[in-house]
Motif scaffolding. Structure first.
Motif, PDB file in Angstrom:
ATOM      1  N   ASP A 137       0.805  -1.427   0.110  1.00  0.00           N
ATOM      2  CA  ASP A 137      -0.041  -0.158   0.031  1.00  0.00           C
ATOM      3  C   ASP A 137       0.945   1.332  -0.042  1.00  0.00           C
ATOM      4  O   ASP A 137       0.567   2.254  -0.641  1.00  0.00           O
ATOM      5  N   LEU A 138       1.996   1.248   0.815  1.00  0.00           N
ATOM      6  CA  LEU A 138       2.876   2.367   0.735  1.00  0.00           C
ATOM      7  C   LEU A 138       4.271   1.812   0.656  1.00  0.00           C
ATOM      8  O   LEU A 138       4.729   0.748   1.151  1.00  0.00           O
ATOM      9  N   CYS A 139       4.986   2.447  -0.157  1.00  0.00           N
ATOM     10  CA  CYS A 139       6.350   2.017  -0.361  1.00  0.00           C
ATOM     11  C   CYS A 139       7.526   3.083  -0.267  1.00  0.00           C
ATOM     12  O   CYS A 139       7.196   4.239  -0.326  1.00  0.00           O
ATOM     13  N   TYR A 140       8.595   2.885   0.283  1.00  0.00           N
ATOM     14  CA  TYR A 140       9.716   3.447   0.803  1.00  0.00           C
ATOM     15  C   TYR A 140      11.051   3.323   0.403  1.00  0.00           C
ATOM     16  O   TYR A 140      11.381   1.906   0.025  1.00  0.00           O
ATOM     17  N   LEU A 141      11.979   4.088   0.049  1.00  0.00           N
ATOM     18  CA  LEU A 141      13.404   3.684   0.010  1.00  0.00           C
ATOM     19  C   LEU A 141      14.182   4.357   1.094  1.00  0.00           C
ATOM     20  O   LEU A 141      13.981   5.466   1.301  1.00  0.00           O
ATOM     21  N   LEU A 181      11.323  -0.878   0.640  1.00  0.00           N
ATOM     22  CA  LEU A 181      10.245  -1.470   1.374  1.00  0.00           C
ATOM     23  C   LEU A 181       8.804  -1.241   0.953  1.00  0.00           C
ATOM     24  O   LEU A 181       8.272  -0.184   0.390  1.00  0.00           O
ATOM     25  N   ALA A 182       7.688  -2.253   1.130  1.00  0.00           N
ATOM     26  CA  ALA A 182       6.438  -2.273   0.741  1.00  0.00           C
ATOM     27  C   ALA A 182       5.850  -2.505   2.133  1.00  0.00           C
ATOM     28  O   ALA A 182       6.042  -3.265   2.810  1.00  0.00           O
ATOM     29  N   VAL A 183       4.857  -1.462   2.392  1.00  0.00           N
ATOM     30  CA  VAL A 183       4.171  -1.518   3.647  1.00  0.00           C
ATOM     31  C   VAL A 183       2.783  -1.866   3.437  1.00  0.00           C
ATOM     32  O   VAL A 183       2.130  -1.299   2.670  1.00  0.00           O
ATOM     33  N   ASP A 184       2.198  -2.824   4.483  1.00  0.00           N
ATOM     34  CA  ASP A 184       0.604  -3.143   4.103  1.00  0.00           C
ATOM     35  C   ASP A 184       0.015  -2.315   5.235  1.00  0.00           C
ATOM     36  O   ASP A 184       0.149  -2.817   6.562  1.00  0.00           O
ATOM     37  N   ASN A 201       1.843   3.969  11.713  1.00  0.00           N
ATOM     38  CA  ASN A 201       2.971   4.804  12.546  1.00  0.00           C
ATOM     39  C   ASN A 201       4.183   4.610  11.963  1.00  0.00           C
ATOM     40  O   ASN A 201       4.977   5.646  12.099  1.00  0.00           O
ATOM     41  N   PHE A 202       4.451   3.806  10.822  1.00  0.00           N
ATOM     42  CA  PHE A 202       5.946   3.645  10.364  1.00  0.00           C
ATOM     43  C   PHE A 202       5.777   4.949   9.315  1.00  0.00           C
ATOM     44  O   PHE A 202       6.613   5.588   9.193  1.00  0.00           O
ATOM     45  N   ALA A 203       4.478   5.285   8.716  1.00  0.00           N
ATOM     46  CA  ALA A 203       4.631   6.365   7.989  1.00  0.00           C
ATOM     47  C   ALA A 203       4.687   7.686   8.474  1.00  0.00           C
ATOM     48  O   ALA A 203       5.361   8.693   8.110  1.00  0.00           O
ATOM     49  N   VAL A 208      14.735   7.723   4.931  1.00  0.00           N
ATOM     50  CA  VAL A 208      13.729   7.149   4.386  1.00  0.00           C
ATOM     51  C   VAL A 208      12.713   7.975   3.726  1.00  0.00           C
ATOM     52  O   VAL A 208      12.148   8.773   4.260  1.00  0.00           O
ATOM     53  N   THR A 209      12.293   7.825   2.521  1.00  0.00           N
ATOM     54  CA  THR A 209      11.452   8.599   1.782  1.00  0.00           C
ATOM     55  C   THR A 209      10.432   7.677   0.914  1.00  0.00           C
ATOM     56  O   THR A 209      10.695   6.638   0.433  1.00  0.00           O
TER      57      THR A 209
END
Length: 207
Positions: A41-45, A55-58, A68-70, A199-200
């Protein structure tokens, strides 16, 4: 018996370095049925001094943990923090200390979403916490092997998986074999700092 003792040491290593007394109530048995698939749902470098990790976050199945991570990413909280605990053939942990093992306090703890059915498989990212089930704040770890002993079960509250590495697992593996030593009261600290530069947010891969 020796294997069980070693396993207990590894699991205790996922404490979020804050320390808290044991306060674990055995959870209800997991709901029968197939485990859900991790969504992206959300991805980060994550740019580190050893290379880039995507990373891909569910957010569908673990909305509290994902948001929370976002939030920490949006606040640039993780910039210049360390992978401060590294155990080869287990995991790499970061997101809570800066150079010199200076603690960077996070926000209020979140509820543990380990019971959704995700397993701590190689390449998944999960929340570190103390012995108190709902104590995770900013610290996370990336599994470098399959670690089912960390999963939610009828006898364990588990560690909440909320995403996975989608690129750069070779970087994770390199971090996992970096030499470590004891630093003050902390064990398994990389001798040479492994810094999370930033982390972006990035676009998730199609499909």
């Amino acid at each position: 018996m020796r294997k069980l003792a070693a396993l207990a040491v590894l699991v205790s290593s996922l404490s979020a370095c804050g320390g808290a007394g044991e306060n674990v109530t055995p959870p209800n048995p997991p709901t029968p049925g197939p485990a859900p698939q991790l969504s992206a749902d959300l991805c980060y470098l994550m740019d580190t001094t050893m290379g880039e990790i995507s990373l891909a976050v569910d957010n569908t199945h673990t909305p509290v943990t994902g948001n929370n991570f976002a939030s920490y990413v949006d606040e640039q909280f993780y910039d210049q923090t360390l992978f401060h605990r590294v155990i080869n053939n287990f995991m790499i942990q970061g997101g809570g200390f800066t150079t010199g093992m200076v603690n960077k306090p996070g926000r209020a703890p979140i509820v543990n979403e380990a019971n959704v059915g995700f397993s701590n498989l190689r390449g998944t990212i999960a929340m570190a916490r103390t012995n108190v089930p709902n104590s995770a704040t900013s610290q996370f770890f990336i599994n470098t092997l399959n670690n089912p002993q960390l999963d939610y079960s009828a006898s364990s509250v588990g560690y909440a998986v909320f995403g996975q590495v989608i690129a750069g697992m070779e970087v994770v593996d390199q971090v996992s074999i970096t030499p470590t030593a004891k630093q003050g009261v902390y064990s398994d600290v990389p001798v040479v700092d492994v810094v999370i530069n930033s982390v972006t947010k990035i676009s998730c891969p199609a499909g």
